[in-house]
Design an enzyme around this catalytic site. Structure first.
Site, PDB file in Angstrom:
ATOM      1  N   GLU A   1       0.844  -1.209   0.000  1.00  0.00           N
ATOM      2  CA  GLU A   1       0.000   0.000   0.000  1.00  0.00           C
ATOM      3  C   GLU A   1       0.876   1.255   0.000  1.00  0.00           C
ATOM      4  O   GLU A   1       1.693   1.473   0.900  1.00  0.00           O
ATOM      5  CB  GLU A   1      -0.954  -0.002   1.212  1.00  0.00           C
ATOM      6  CG  GLU A   1      -2.037   1.054   1.085  1.00  0.00           C
ATOM      7  CD  GLU A   1      -3.068   0.999   2.219  1.00  0.00           C
ATOM      8  OE1 GLU A   1      -3.400  -0.115   2.669  1.00  0.00           O
ATOM      9  OE2 GLU A   1      -3.517   2.066   2.657  1.00  0.00           O
TER      10      GLU A   1
ATOM     11  N   LYS B   1      -8.138  -0.891  11.132  1.00  0.00           N
ATOM     12  CA  LYS B   1      -7.397  -1.226   9.905  1.00  0.00           C
ATOM     13  C   LYS B   1      -6.201  -0.281   9.785  1.00  0.00           C
ATOM     14  O   LYS B   1      -5.105  -0.687   9.405  1.00  0.00           O
ATOM     15  CB  LYS B   1      -8.326  -1.108   8.695  1.00  0.00           C
ATOM     16  CG  LYS B   1      -7.752  -1.693   7.409  1.00  0.00           C
ATOM     17  CD  LYS B   1      -6.890  -0.734   6.629  1.00  0.00           C
ATOM     18  CE  LYS B   1      -6.378  -1.364   5.346  1.00  0.00           C
ATOM     19  NZ  LYS B   1      -5.526  -0.449   4.571  1.00  0.00           N
TER      20      LYS B   1
ATOM     21  N   ASP C   1       3.344 -14.658  11.819  1.00  0.00           N
ATOM     22  CA  ASP C   1       1.999 -15.057  11.402  1.00  0.00           C
ATOM     23  C   ASP C   1       1.049 -13.872  11.623  1.00  0.00           C
ATOM     24  O   ASP C   1       0.458 -13.715  12.686  1.00  0.00           O
ATOM     25  CB  ASP C   1       1.571 -16.283  12.231  1.00  0.00           C
ATOM     26  CG  ASP C   1       0.206 -16.816  11.824  1.00  0.00           C
ATOM     27  OD1 ASP C   1      -0.521 -16.119  11.088  1.00  0.00           O
ATOM     28  OD2 ASP C   1      -0.132 -17.930  12.254  1.00  0.00           O
TER      29      ASP C   1
ATOM     30  N   HIS D   1      -2.787  10.638  -0.096  1.00  0.00           N
ATOM     31  CA  HIS D   1      -2.868   9.352  -0.792  1.00  0.00           C
ATOM     32  C   HIS D   1      -2.692   9.544  -2.283  1.00  0.00           C
ATOM     33  O   HIS D   1      -1.956   8.835  -2.937  1.00  0.00           O
ATOM     34  CB  HIS D   1      -4.234   8.706  -0.535  1.00  0.00           C
ATOM     35  CG  HIS D   1      -4.243   7.856   0.683  1.00  0.00           C
ATOM     36  ND1 HIS D   1      -4.846   6.635   0.747  1.00  0.00           N
ATOM     37  CD2 HIS D   1      -3.694   8.040   1.892  1.00  0.00           C
ATOM     38  CE1 HIS D   1      -4.686   6.113   1.944  1.00  0.00           C
ATOM     39  NE2 HIS D   1      -4.002   6.958   2.664  1.00  0.00           N
TER      40      HIS D   1
HETATM   41  C1  MEV Z   1      -6.285   3.434   4.961  1.00  0.00           C
HETATM   42  O1  MEV Z   1      -5.462   2.347   4.589  1.00  0.00           O
HETATM   43  C2  MEV Z   1      -6.393   3.548   6.456  1.00  0.00           C
HETATM   44  C3  MEV Z   1      -7.348   4.612   6.990  1.00  0.00           C
HETATM   45  O2  MEV Z   1      -8.645   4.424   6.414  1.00  0.00           O
HETATM   46  C4  MEV Z   1      -7.407   4.470   8.480  1.00  0.00           C
HETATM   47  C5  MEV Z   1      -8.460   5.321   9.163  1.00  0.00           C
HETATM   48  O3  MEV Z   1      -9.466   5.648   8.542  1.00  0.00           O
HETATM   49  O4  MEV Z   1      -8.255   5.589  10.365  1.00  0.00           O
HETATM   50  C6  MEV Z   1      -6.903   5.996   6.574  1.00  0.00           C
END
Ligand code: MEV
Length: 430
Positions: free
Chosen positions: A86, A264, A280, A377
């Site tokens: 990513e 995430k 793992d 991004h």
């Molecule tokens: C993107 O990989 C991760 C985010 O969505 C995390 C978040 O929203 O806190 C930017």
């Protein structure tokens, strides 16, 4: 090497040519030319070695490996290797760590507990109380027997420490099941194989003692007896940013849809380290999500509070990782990753991963609470789009530059736009 020397090595780190970047890393981490070759992918994972890891090997799968920069964890400057596809992860975590450093922020970590859990399940128990009593009466013997199954672990100072008993109502309403938790110190191993051996090894004795049939014998990935903790403290920041980050945490606490994305973002900082060290990551993911849901509602694994002056962030979750066992010591790149971090044991690795997860989360929340994440991004995504559009090495710099103009002007870029611009570049240069 001093703090100043570390910061000097980081100057323009993401802009300097690859060879120079490797040379600076080699200086800090004392890497030899052969190790730099491994990082380049040469013998990074020879097929002959891969053949020992899994069945049906037909090749190896390379993904980029970078280092997160500007981290000072528990007073130690450290490069953190991250294997990840990513685009924005390493850039975001590094710029957040840089900001923390500039603001004299502090990252501290610790581990809480050292016990992993193996489960021995008795699916149907007539008289739970008497089964538990007879097992309790033989507890010491069972612990000793468990330890006799893993003499190597015991010699390293680990082993079975306790047995806990849990009586659970069966979901189908047909009585109770008894679950025995085998609590084991795996030392520097993640411990899955060790604990599974112990559980299966104790099965006959447990059946004999209880006169009941044992069902499943398997580790639990909800390793709440072995937690990693990280804390970030930072003062002097814009109150709007501080309150914004706190408010973003409130959102995640109130809404599992947001908590999933929040977590995430935390795992964006953790998984790439686990991959780089051959750990793992599926087990860690399962453990973190289960821990996040332990109250019955899915919650964020980090918390941020701002009191108008100081922003404090905390991460607490299971991070059962290993620096021995599995492929950690057999995978050449994984071994090298531990060397880059100067990590000596599983605790050290878990603590770095916890810190990286928390700082990654900070970066995401800071962006979300202020300018949004699309800008950052998309800027990085421009390089991917330029390649996907089919630009040659010669055309890439120009196309990337054009795309960033478009992004500033139009606030968005896409593959079709990149292709259009590439055509224009080609028509004007031929
Ligand atoms: C993107 O990989 C991760 C985010 O969505 C995390 C978040 O929203 O806190 C930017």
């Amino acid at each position: 090497m001093s703090k100043e020397r570390f910061e000097e090595l980081l100057t323009e780190f993401h802009r300097i040519p690859f060879e120079e970047r490797q040379a600076r890393l080699a200086k800090w981490c004392d890497l030899d030319p052969q190790e730099l070759q491994i990082l380049k992918g040469v013998n990074a994972l020879p097929v002959e070695t891969a053949e020992h890891f899994i069945e049906n090997v037909v090749g190896v799968f390379p993904i980029p490996m970078g280092v997160a920069t500007y981290f000072n964890i528990d007073g130690r400057d450290v490069f953190i290797p991250m294997a990840v596809e990513e685009t924005s992860i390493i850039a975001a975590v590094s710029s957040t760590a840089k900001w923390l450093r500039k603001m004299n922020g502090k990252i501290t970590t610790e581990t809480r507990g050292n016990l992993i859990i193996g489960q021995i399940q008795i699916p149907r128990v007539g008289d739970v109380e008497s089964a538990v009593q007879s097992l309790m009466a033989r507890k010491i013997e069972l612990i000793e027997q468990g330890n006799s199954i893993v003499p190597g672990l015991v010699a390293r100072g680990g082993g079975v420490r306790d047995l806990l008993f849990r009586c659970l109502p069966r979901e189908d309403g047909t009585g109770s099941m008894l679950v025995i938790h085998v609590m084991c110190d795996p030392c520097d191993a993640m411990g899955a194989n060790l604990i599974n051996q112990v559980c299966e090894g104790l099965k006959p004795e447990i059946e004999a003692i209880t006169n009941e049939k044992v069902g499943l014998c398997i580790l639990s990935n909800l390793v709440d007896g072995k937690l990693a903790y990280a804390k970030v403290e930072i003062e002097g920041i814009d109150p709007e940013v501080g309150y914004g980050i706190q408010e973003a945490t409130q959102f995640a606490k109130s809404d599992p849809y947001r908590a999933a994305t929040h977590n995430k973002g935390v795992l964006n900082g953790i998984d790439p380290i686990l991959i780089a060290t051959g750990n793992d990551w599926r087990a860690v993911e399962a453990g973190i999500h289960a821990y996040a849901a332990r109250s019955g509602s899915y919650q964020p694994v980090t918390d941020w509070k701002f009191d108008g002056k100081k922003l404090v962030g905390e991460f607490l979750a299971p991070l059962a990782v290993g620096t021995v066992g599995g492929v950690t010591m057999l995978h050449p790149t994984a071994r090298l990753s531990l060397k880059i971090m100067g990590v000596q044991n599983a605790d050290g690795l878990a603590r770095i991963a916890a810190a990286a997860g928390l700082v990654q989360n900070l970066g995401a929340l800071k962006a979300l609470a202020t300018v949004g994440i699309v800008k950052g991004h998309m800027r990085l995504h421009a390089a991917n789009l330029a390649m996907a559009a089919g630009a040659s090495e010669d055309e890439l710099p120009r196309l990337k530059e054009e795309l960033s103009f478009v992004l500033t002007r139009e606030k968005r870029i896409s593959l079709s736009r990149a292709k259009e611009i590439l055509e224009v570049i080609r028509s004007t240069t031929h």
